[in-house]
Write a protein that holds these residues in place. Sequence first.
Motif, mmCIF file in Angstrom:
data_model
loop_
_atom_site.group_PDB
_atom_site.id
_atom_site.type_symbol
_atom_site.label_atom_id
_atom_site.label_comp_id
_atom_site.label_asym_id
_atom_site.label_seq_id
_atom_site.Cartn_x
_atom_site.Cartn_y
_atom_site.Cartn_z
ATOM 1 N N GLY A 1 15.370 19.847 -14.507
ATOM 2 C CA GLY A 1 15.927 19.520 -15.458
ATOM 3 C C GLY A 1 15.850 19.902 -17.108
ATOM 4 N N ILE A 2 14.715 20.127 -17.243
ATOM 5 C CA ILE A 2 13.860 20.370 -18.319
ATOM 6 C C ILE A 2 13.590 21.581 -18.342
ATOM 7 N N ILE A 3 12.820 21.658 -17.441
ATOM 8 C CA ILE A 3 12.996 23.743 -17.445
ATOM 9 C C ILE A 3 13.695 24.325 -17.859
ATOM 10 N N LYS A 4 14.999 24.428 -16.879
ATOM 11 C CA LYS A 4 16.373 24.444 -17.329
ATOM 12 C C LYS A 4 16.855 24.285 -18.506
ATOM 13 N N LYS A 5 16.470 23.410 -19.678
ATOM 14 C CA LYS A 5 16.648 23.127 -20.807
ATOM 15 C C LYS A 5 15.517 24.664 -21.806
ATOM 16 N N ALA A 6 14.567 24.708 -21.156
ATOM 17 C CA ALA A 6 13.745 25.498 -22.393
ATOM 18 C C ALA A 6 13.549 27.209 -21.967
ATOM 19 N N ASP A 7 12.986 27.245 -23.149
ATOM 20 C CA ASP A 7 12.677 29.095 -22.583
ATOM 21 C C ASP A 7 11.481 28.969 -22.586
ATOM 22 N N TYR A 8 9.969 28.617 -23.229
ATOM 23 C CA TYR A 8 9.136 28.607 -23.220
ATOM 24 C C TYR A 8 8.902 27.346 -22.581
ATOM 25 N N ILE A 9 7.729 27.258 -21.570
ATOM 26 C CA ILE A 9 7.682 26.137 -20.022
ATOM 27 C C ILE A 9 5.769 26.424 -20.521
ATOM 28 N N ILE A 10 5.387 25.155 -21.109
ATOM 29 C CA ILE A 10 3.802 24.962 -21.313
ATOM 30 C C ILE A 10 3.380 24.445 -19.758
ATOM 31 N N SER B 1 6.387 22.258 -6.751
ATOM 32 C CA SER B 1 6.785 22.253 -5.913
ATOM 33 C C SER B 1 7.892 22.478 -5.353
ATOM 34 N N THR B 2 8.730 22.378 -6.667
ATOM 35 C CA THR B 2 10.684 22.079 -6.590
ATOM 36 C C THR B 2 10.832 22.657 -6.640
ATOM 37 N N ILE B 3 10.419 23.523 -7.655
ATOM 38 C CA ILE B 3 10.640 24.865 -8.206
ATOM 39 C C ILE B 3 10.180 25.904 -7.932
ATOM 40 N N THR B 4 11.681 26.582 -7.949
ATOM 41 C CA THR B 4 11.981 28.368 -7.510
ATOM 42 C C THR B 4 11.430 29.425 -8.808
ATOM 43 N N PRO B 5 10.999 30.267 -7.838
ATOM 44 C CA PRO B 5 10.932 31.535 -8.930
ATOM 45 C C PRO B 5 12.388 31.555 -9.647
ATOM 46 N N GLU B 6 13.248 31.473 -9.226
ATOM 47 C CA GLU B 6 14.600 31.940 -9.599
ATOM 48 C C GLU B 6 15.172 30.746 -10.782
ATOM 49 N N GLN B 7 14.329 29.501 -10.856
ATOM 50 C CA GLN B 7 14.155 28.903 -11.493
ATOM 51 C C GLN B 7 13.510 29.299 -13.100
ATOM 52 N N LEU B 8 12.500 29.692 -12.734
ATOM 53 C CA LEU B 8 12.030 30.332 -13.740
ATOM 54 C C LEU B 8 12.211 31.704 -14.334
ATOM 55 N N LYS B 9 12.722 32.096 -13.745
ATOM 56 C CA LYS B 9 12.939 33.942 -14.293
ATOM 57 C C LYS B 9 13.113 33.805 -15.170
ATOM 58 N N GLY B 10 12.793 35.177 -16.440
ATOM 59 C CA GLY B 10 13.661 34.895 -17.793
ATOM 60 C C GLY B 10 12.554 34.437 -18.812
ATOM 61 N N LYS B 11 12.136 33.092 -18.240
ATOM 62 C CA LYS B 11 11.216 32.367 -19.303
ATOM 63 C C LYS B 11 9.975 32.868 -19.393
ATOM 64 N N LYS B 12 9.045 32.173 -20.458
ATOM 65 C CA LYS B 12 8.081 32.373 -21.204
ATOM 66 C C LYS B 12 6.478 31.326 -20.624
ATOM 67 N N ILE B 13 6.209 31.682 -20.078
ATOM 68 C CA ILE B 13 5.612 30.669 -19.192
ATOM 69 C C ILE B 13 3.493 30.524 -20.089
#
Length: 332
Positions: free
Chosen positions: A71-80, A93-105
Amino acid sequence: MIPKVAMIGGGSWATAIIKMLSDNFSAKEIYWWMRNAEAITHIQKYKHNPNYLSSVEVRIPEDNISDDIAGIIKKADYIILNVPAAFLKETLSTITPEQLKGKKIVSAIKGIVPDENQIIGEFLHLKYNIPLDDILVISGPCHAEEVALEKLSYLTIASVNVGLAGFFANLLSTRYIKTNVSDDIFGTEYAAVLKNIYAIASGICHGVGYGDNFQAVLISNAIREIKRFVDAVHPITRDIKESAYLGDLLVTAYSQFSRNRTFGNMIGKGYTVKSAQLEMNMIAEGYYAVSCMHHINKKYKVDMPISRAVYAILYEKHSPHIEMRLLTEQLN
Ligand SMILES: NC(=O)C1=CN([C@@H]2O[C@H](COP(=O)(O)OP(=O)(O)OC[C@H]3O[C@@H](n4cnc5c(N)ncnc54)[C@H](O)[C@@H]3O)[C@@H](O)[C@H]2O)C=CC1
Ligand SMILES: O=C(CO)COP(=O)(O)O
């Protein structure tokens, strides 16, 4: 568009970066994930992290703090990312590449992913298909405890995308935080990992009774060891005397706040690894990193006598006194 920044992790460094983001004047939304539900309830009620840097006032909306990582990852565009490297795989472990797609990590971690033996940028790129252009690293000589005290500190934000690094650096700058930008993402990450190992060595030396004179020799050899390794892994022109390399080594090797130095000091004084870890409510990344580096360096074969000595003490149960005595013969 207002940047939306999510912090993943609930330790000292995460709390310090939340403070920087909140004290920075530019508009942004801040979200915070941590696994400890009790700590979340405490922060929501009392505005302070009960376990780490509890003097820091947390000024973000209650609903923005959660133990629901997706839920937190979904809301943000920068993930620290800011959990110790040893727990990164488990955390994601529960996060897929799709859920991080387009985000700045953004990695604020100074460690290596165990088993994979990869620095964080490499891991994100290979396992989660994050383009290198979307990966940033926060480094610098900066202890969380001094951020809490608003002592002047400098951070380096590294990315192959220096424009992005500059943008993110502007979200962290405050009266007490100055920022630099670098395009040396690999060198910055490896140097930050290695300095933790040398801070453990520094603590061990102190613990077994060496003084400041020898410590200075140890650290001047350590920066040469860092340079040899980063030049072998990523040979570009860099000035190893910059704050992100030499500065970070110095603060970690000498500061009273360093987790790695404190851990090394206990080992030098005769604690076992287990008892030293139990005594600290904090993580000394260098303990895990020295084992990963031992494996990684089988490929590069860089001469790293200090790192080798720390590995022998922590993983092969060699006596700190004897190993440090042997090391003195190899330094100059
Ligand atoms: N503390 C500092 O001044 C700085 C720390 N860093 C880096 O930040 C990263 C995080 O370190 P700190 O905030 O210092 O940690 P810390 O030592 O303050 O706190 C330990 C953290 O580990 C987490 N943890 C412990 N066991 C866990 C488990 N089984 N699963 C998941 N998480 C677990 C705790 O929840 C807590 O977030 C590290 O890579 C460190 O090298 C980087 C720069 C400065
Ligand atoms: O990276 C750090 C300072 O720049 C923190 O080091 P320690 O984890 O040893 O406290």
